[in-house]
Design an enzyme around this catalytic site. Structure first.
Site, PDB file in Angstrom:
ATOM      1  CG  HIS A  64       2.580   7.799 -19.116  1.00 17.23           C
ATOM      2  ND1 HIS A  64       3.231   8.854 -19.424  1.00 17.23           N
ATOM      3  CD2 HIS A  64       3.208   7.463 -17.643  1.00 17.23           C
ATOM      4  CE1 HIS A  64       4.592   9.039 -18.790  1.00 17.23           C
ATOM      5  NE2 HIS A  64       3.488   8.137 -18.214  1.00 17.23           N
ATOM      6  CG  LEU A  67       0.349  -1.108 -13.418  1.00 19.41           C
ATOM      7  CD1 LEU A  67      -0.959  -1.885 -14.589  1.00 19.41           C
ATOM      8  CD2 LEU A  67      -0.886   0.032 -12.840  1.00 19.41           C
ATOM      9  NE  ARG A  68       5.814   3.175  -9.242  1.00 19.32           N
ATOM     10  CZ  ARG A  68       5.791   3.812  -9.642  1.00 19.32           C
ATOM     11  NH1 ARG A  68       6.761   3.971 -10.712  1.00 19.32           N
ATOM     12  NH2 ARG A  68       6.153   5.778  -8.853  1.00 19.32           N
ATOM     13  CG  ASN A  98       8.862   3.078 -14.313  1.00 21.40           C
ATOM     14  OD1 ASN A  98       7.896   2.868 -14.193  1.00 21.40           O
ATOM     15  ND2 ASN A  98       9.510   4.275 -13.741  1.00 21.40           N
ATOM     16  CG  ASP A 156       7.484   7.359 -18.214  1.00 18.16           C
ATOM     17  OD1 ASP A 156       7.780   8.643 -19.147  1.00 18.16           O
ATOM     18  OD2 ASP A 156       6.788   7.357 -17.914  1.00 18.16           O
ATOM     19  CG  HIS A 183      10.125  10.857 -19.831  1.00 21.33           C
ATOM     20  ND1 HIS A 183      10.420  10.521 -17.962  1.00 21.33           N
ATOM     21  CD2 HIS A 183      11.505  11.323 -19.385  1.00 21.33           C
ATOM     22  CE1 HIS A 183      11.336  11.063 -17.621  1.00 21.33           C
ATOM     23  NE2 HIS A 183      11.455  11.905 -17.410  1.00 21.33           N
ATOM     24  CG  HIS A 236       5.000  13.286 -18.946  1.00 23.79           C
ATOM     25  ND1 HIS A 236       6.480  13.928 -20.070  1.00 23.79           N
ATOM     26  CD2 HIS A 236       5.732  12.486 -18.450  1.00 23.79           C
ATOM     27  CE1 HIS A 236       6.937  12.305 -19.409  1.00 23.79           C
ATOM     28  NE2 HIS A 236       6.964  11.348 -18.841  1.00 23.79           N
ATOM     29  CG  ASP A 309       3.504   9.700 -15.577  1.00 27.91           C
ATOM     30  OD1 ASP A 309       3.199   8.729 -15.283  1.00 27.91           O
ATOM     31  OD2 ASP A 309       4.016  11.167 -15.012  1.00 27.91           O
ATOM     32  CG  HIS A 313       6.890   7.238  -6.082  1.00 33.93           C
ATOM     33  ND1 HIS A 313       7.782   6.409  -6.338  1.00 33.93           N
ATOM     34  CD2 HIS A 313       5.786   7.806  -6.287  1.00 33.93           C
ATOM     35  CE1 HIS A 313       8.252   6.786  -7.564  1.00 33.93           C
ATOM     36  NE2 HIS A 313       7.523   7.743  -7.689  1.00 33.93           N
TER      37      HIS A 313
HETATM   38  C1  NCD Z   1       7.920   8.595 -12.987  1.00 35.01           C
HETATM   39  C2  NCD Z   1       7.707   7.460 -11.548  1.00 35.01           C
HETATM   40  O1  NCD Z   1       7.791   7.579 -11.047  1.00 35.01           O
HETATM   41  O2  NCD Z   1       7.426   5.819 -12.092  1.00 35.01           O
HETATM   42  N1  NCD Z   1       7.537   9.631 -11.777  1.00 35.01           N
HETATM   43  C3  NCD Z   1       7.025  10.697 -12.341  1.00 35.01           C
HETATM   44  O3  NCD Z   1       6.800  11.943 -11.297  1.00 35.01           O
HETATM   45  N2  NCD Z   1       6.301  10.590 -13.414  1.00 35.01           N
HETATM   46  C4  NCD Z   1       8.827   8.269 -13.843  1.00 35.01           C
HETATM   47  C5  NCD Z   1       9.334   9.438 -14.632  1.00 35.01           C
HETATM   48  O4  NCD Z   1       8.341   9.710 -15.876  1.00 35.01           O
HETATM   49  O5  NCD Z   1      10.022  10.424 -14.161  1.00 35.01           O
END
Ligand code: NCD
Length: 443
Positions: A64, A67-68, A98, A156, A183, A236, A309, A313
């Site tokens: 999990h 990688l954006r 996502n 997710d 999720h 998670h 996870d 950012h």
């Molecule tokens: C995840 C994300 O940033 O893609 N963030 C997180 O805090 N786990 C998405 C999510 O599960 O809310």
């Protein structure tokens, strides 16, 4: 590629019950030999990595991570995320859909796989969406996604809010044999919440996310897994109540697996004090009591695996006010170091920790990839080498990830990744590791 001999390391491979000092030889990208040191002296021309005092285990697997790419390349790319994985000891990472566009079609899955093949330094296995556009209304083309090579399905970041849709998804999972990675969040209850609901949120004046927001969905989806016989994997897990529900479900024979993150195992909600946006994550960091239940659940097999996870950012994203900052912790590079604290405190045996990061996640990933998470002779050489006691200080400036958003910056961790080998290739090594050449013996 010259053969690589990993010499004198302590091998722990839960897939074969190995727990002893052995040498390991890698030839043409595969594990070709495992044995005792005396025999090694007759091995041929190769590079030698001295692993004395180090643990050698199958390459870590992360079921999990985010990688954006495509769409949010300012936060992470497949290239930087996979380098972060290598630096963290992971040789296989499964990326969440996502992205923008979301991974809900064959074309997007092919895109991720082709970039991963060109730019990734470890295996990158994509996860497809449960619903088209991740909007929870209509199932994605799950068959097509399976043929494109996804290892599971997830929306997710969003829950699958409709029980009917979740039921259909679980029905499909029986056909494809791939898990629905869930999720669990009742967004009507969690809405507006910024951290765990409790005394600390009250003191900080921040709206809370109650444990029940997770547990309601865990309970619902366990009921649907029972109804359908589908493959459910709970992402998670963060509360004691969820651990209890999963334990009861497993006792009843319901097909379910579950994961916990390193941050939910090691950090409490107190990290948010000071309005630290780098500790803002979903599900939120909980309490000491939850940590104890999660650790117990992991040890007892209620929770099957650990997954990061990893949610990178930008600094700008996290600089804003607490309410506006996005949820997420960058976790690939600190995972092993923080998890080793559970071993050092005696709460988790080292072999169990390694199993939860190697053999157990390999079991959840489809049989097609059944050669992951093991040092079996003949399998692709994915190997992680780490020092169990070496102390180091987390420094976001040397992260390979673009995501510097960790509450652990500046923390001292005990247990450090020294080298990562993906398909026989050394993709990360600590500065102190040197390869020596070994000349052929006796011609
Ligand atoms: C995840 C994300 O940033 O893609 N963030 C997180 O805090 N786990 C998405 C999510 O599960 O809310």
């Amino acid at each position: 590629m010259k053969p690589l001999l990993i010499q004198g390391g302590y091998i722990i491979d839960p897939s074969q019950g190995l727990d002893e000092t052995l040498d390991l030889l890698i030839t043409e990208g595969k594990i070709s030999w495992l044995g005792k040191r005396e025999i090694t002296s007759s091995k041929p021309d190769c590079d030698v990595l001295n692993a004395c005092g180090l643990i050698v285990c199958p390459g870590l697997i992360d079921l999990h991570c985010h990688l954006r790419q495509p769409g949010f390349e300012e936060k992470e790319t497949i290239a930087t995320g996979s380098q972060a994985a290598a630096q963290g000891g992971f040789t296989t990472i499964c990326c969440m859909p996502n992205t923008n566009p979301p991974l809900d079609s064959q074309a997007t899955i092919h895109y991720v796989k082709s970039i991963a093949a060109k730019e990734g330094v470890v295996h990158v296995l994509p996860i497809g969406c449960v619903s088209k556009g991740r909007n929870g209304e209509e199932l994605a083309e799950m068959d097509e996604l399976a043929s494109a090579g996804v290892i599971g399905y997830s929306d997710d970041g969003n829950p699958v809010f409709s029980s009917r849709l979740m039921r259909q998804a679980l029905d499909y999972s029986r056909i494809s044999g791939l898990p629905i990675i869930d999720h669990c969040e009742d967004t009507t209850l969690a809405e507006g919440g910024l951290m765990n609901e409790g005394v600390t949120s009250t003191k900080l004046g921040l709206p809370g996310i109650p444990a029940a927001a997770e547990e309601i969905m865990v309970a619902r989806d366990l009921a649907l897994a029972q109804l359908t016989g589908g493959r459910l994997h709970i992402a998670h897990v963060s509360t004691k109540g969820s651990v209890d529900l999963i334990r009861q479900a497993k006792e009843k024979g319901i097909q379910v697996t579950a994961e916990v993150t390193p941050h939910h195992l090691t950090l409490t909600e107190e990290r948010v004090i000071g309005y630290n946006t780098n500790a803002k994550v979903n599900p939120p960091l909980r309490t000491e009591q939850d940590i104890q239940a999660l650790t117990w659940g992991l040890k007892e097999g209620v929770i099957d695996i650990i997954a990061t996870d990893h949610a990178p950012h930008t600094e700008a994203d996290k600089l804003g006010e607490f309410a506006l900052a996005p949820f997420g912790i960058s976790g690939l590079e600190t995972a092993l170091g923080s998890l080793m604290s559970l071993v050092h405190s005696g709460e988790l045996p080292l072999t169990t920790l390694i199993a939860k990061l190697t053999h157990e996640p390999a079991k959840i990933i489809s049989d097609k990839y059944g050669r992951l998470g093991t040092l079996n002779i003949g399998t692709p050489a994915d190997v992680t080498i780490f020092h169990p006691d070496k102390e180091w200080v987390v420094d976001i400036n040397i992260f390979a990830s673009k995501g510097k958003n960790t509450p652990l910056n500046g923390s001292r961790l005990k247990g450090k990744v020294m080298a990562t080998i993906s398909q026989g290739k050394l993709v990360y090594k600590d500065v102190s590791i040197r390869l020596e050449e070994k000349a052929p013996l006796r011609g």
